[in-house]
Write a protein that holds these residues in place. Sequence first.
Motif, mmCIF file in Angstrom:
data_model
loop_
_atom_site.group_PDB
_atom_site.id
_atom_site.type_symbol
_atom_site.label_atom_id
_atom_site.label_comp_id
_atom_site.label_asym_id
_atom_site.label_seq_id
_atom_site.Cartn_x
_atom_site.Cartn_y
_atom_site.Cartn_z
ATOM 1 N N VAL A 8 80.014 73.246 86.722
ATOM 2 C CA VAL A 8 81.063 72.559 85.966
ATOM 3 C C VAL A 8 81.696 71.484 86.822
ATOM 4 O O VAL A 8 81.750 71.583 88.056
ATOM 5 C CB VAL A 8 82.135 73.541 85.459
ATOM 6 N N ARG A 42 84.976 68.406 86.546
ATOM 7 C CA ARG A 42 86.013 67.628 85.879
ATOM 8 C C ARG A 42 85.969 66.215 86.433
ATOM 9 O O ARG A 42 86.194 65.994 87.611
ATOM 10 C CB ARG A 42 87.386 68.250 86.140
ATOM 11 N N GLY A 54 85.249 67.124 80.710
ATOM 12 C CA GLY A 54 84.781 68.383 81.261
ATOM 13 C C GLY A 54 83.275 68.440 81.081
ATOM 14 O O GLY A 54 82.790 68.363 79.944
ATOM 15 N N LEU A 99 85.126 77.022 78.690
ATOM 16 C CA LEU A 99 85.443 76.335 77.435
ATOM 17 C C LEU A 99 86.833 76.719 76.933
ATOM 18 O O LEU A 99 87.552 75.881 76.371
ATOM 19 C CB LEU A 99 84.381 76.633 76.384
ATOM 20 N N TRP A 136 89.296 74.758 79.203
ATOM 21 C CA TRP A 136 89.348 73.331 78.867
ATOM 22 C C TRP A 136 89.944 73.092 77.485
ATOM 23 O O TRP A 136 90.585 72.077 77.253
ATOM 24 C CB TRP A 136 87.952 72.732 78.973
ATOM 25 N N VAL A 142 91.924 67.531 79.470
ATOM 26 C CA VAL A 142 90.503 67.466 79.097
ATOM 27 C C VAL A 142 90.420 66.957 77.663
ATOM 28 O O VAL A 142 90.893 67.608 76.735
ATOM 29 C CB VAL A 142 89.820 68.836 79.220
ATOM 30 N N VAL A 181 84.318 67.237 76.092
ATOM 31 C CA VAL A 181 83.479 68.190 76.817
ATOM 32 C C VAL A 181 82.017 67.881 76.502
ATOM 33 O O VAL A 181 81.682 67.555 75.352
ATOM 34 C CB VAL A 181 83.817 69.642 76.419
ATOM 35 N N TYR A 231 85.388 74.185 68.048
ATOM 36 C CA TYR A 231 86.088 73.602 69.195
ATOM 37 C C TYR A 231 86.970 72.442 68.745
ATOM 38 O O TYR A 231 86.526 71.570 67.993
ATOM 39 C CB TYR A 231 85.079 73.124 70.235
ATOM 40 N N PHE A 263 82.950 67.727 71.423
ATOM 41 C CA PHE A 263 82.002 68.479 72.232
ATOM 42 C C PHE A 263 80.652 67.823 72.037
ATOM 43 O O PHE A 263 80.198 67.641 70.904
ATOM 44 C CB PHE A 263 81.980 69.940 71.773
#
Length: 375
Positions: free
Chosen positions: A16, A18, A23, A48, A51, A57, A60, A118, A122
Amino acid sequence: MTTEMKKIGAAGDVLVERRGNAGLITLNRPKALNALSLQMVRDLLGILRAWRDDPEVRVVAIRGTNKIGRPGTPDSLFGCFCAGGDIRFFHQAALAGDAALDDFFTEEYTLNHLIQTYPKPFMAFMDGVVMGGGMGLSQGARVRIVTERTRMAMPETNIGLFPDVGAGYFLSRCPGHVGEYLALTGETIGADEAIGYGLADVRMDAAALPALWAELGATSWPSAAEAEQWVASKFIANTDRPVCATGKIDTYFSLLRVKHIVDALEKAKDDRWAAKVAVVLRKRSPLMLHVTLEQIRRARSMTLADDLRMERDMVYQCFHLRPGAESVEGIRALAVDKDYQPKWQPARIEDVKPGMADAFFASPWSAQTHPLRDL
């Protein structure tokens, strides 16, 4: 702000990062084609959720590494998204009565629901192999990017399972009866078909993916609204969806029963496509073909949460009903012994009696005790 890529979990199978307001997630189990382990599912859920609740964020994105390039170098990135769940683990856990098998599916389906719902953009970079659990990670994405290397499928009937991870929901919403066709056959499709069937949004050259990934990390979005607008203008507004004819598929896969579908395919004269599809279906688990057809048709009128709860019931029955005769045998033949000679029970489509599939839809839990009751 730029941060170094950080390994999550003891094995480092999830990376992962940032970068600015992005993200970024990299699946990093290339020797297994990024097949999901229980720890990977838990790592993905954790990051997830974190974030989701982090106001800094805005976007993603997720991608996979491949096993051709040197680890940690640009040529190892992209080229393989995710081949599914770790079916060797399924086999071992089922034979050992390991409770981790039940944990895997409960947590994986929770992850699928989180991605599907989400609240932030995403993006899934669906380059290379995108199968099974890989579809569960990507079908809920706001932007689903495919390339000339994309090989997409839900091949579970080949190993005595059914297409899960919410496949009842997303396959049943393909045009016509494409959902039944993809679910029963496990057919692999490329980028154009994926877009035409509503299973992807944007086609890009694979060579362009690194630049887009870098752009995500370099772009600053002062607000969530501006991030949403950037994604909408760059990808969604310019989507040119090809039309895939479904007439031939609909002719056969709209029929009532598996036997009707196979009979019609085998009786089609001078139709090489029909003959080929019939041969494929004859190789699949006869019982799971019936279970899968019922699944897709039930899911067509279900919500996502209800479909995932149904699939959780089904997968429990797959491994506990007999216990796991079809699923354990299918994985043995394909991935363990690799003799490619599964001994299906029943052995022929003609031997599956009406009602045999019904047991797979019986829930072992009440509504109050269901492991996915909170979806």
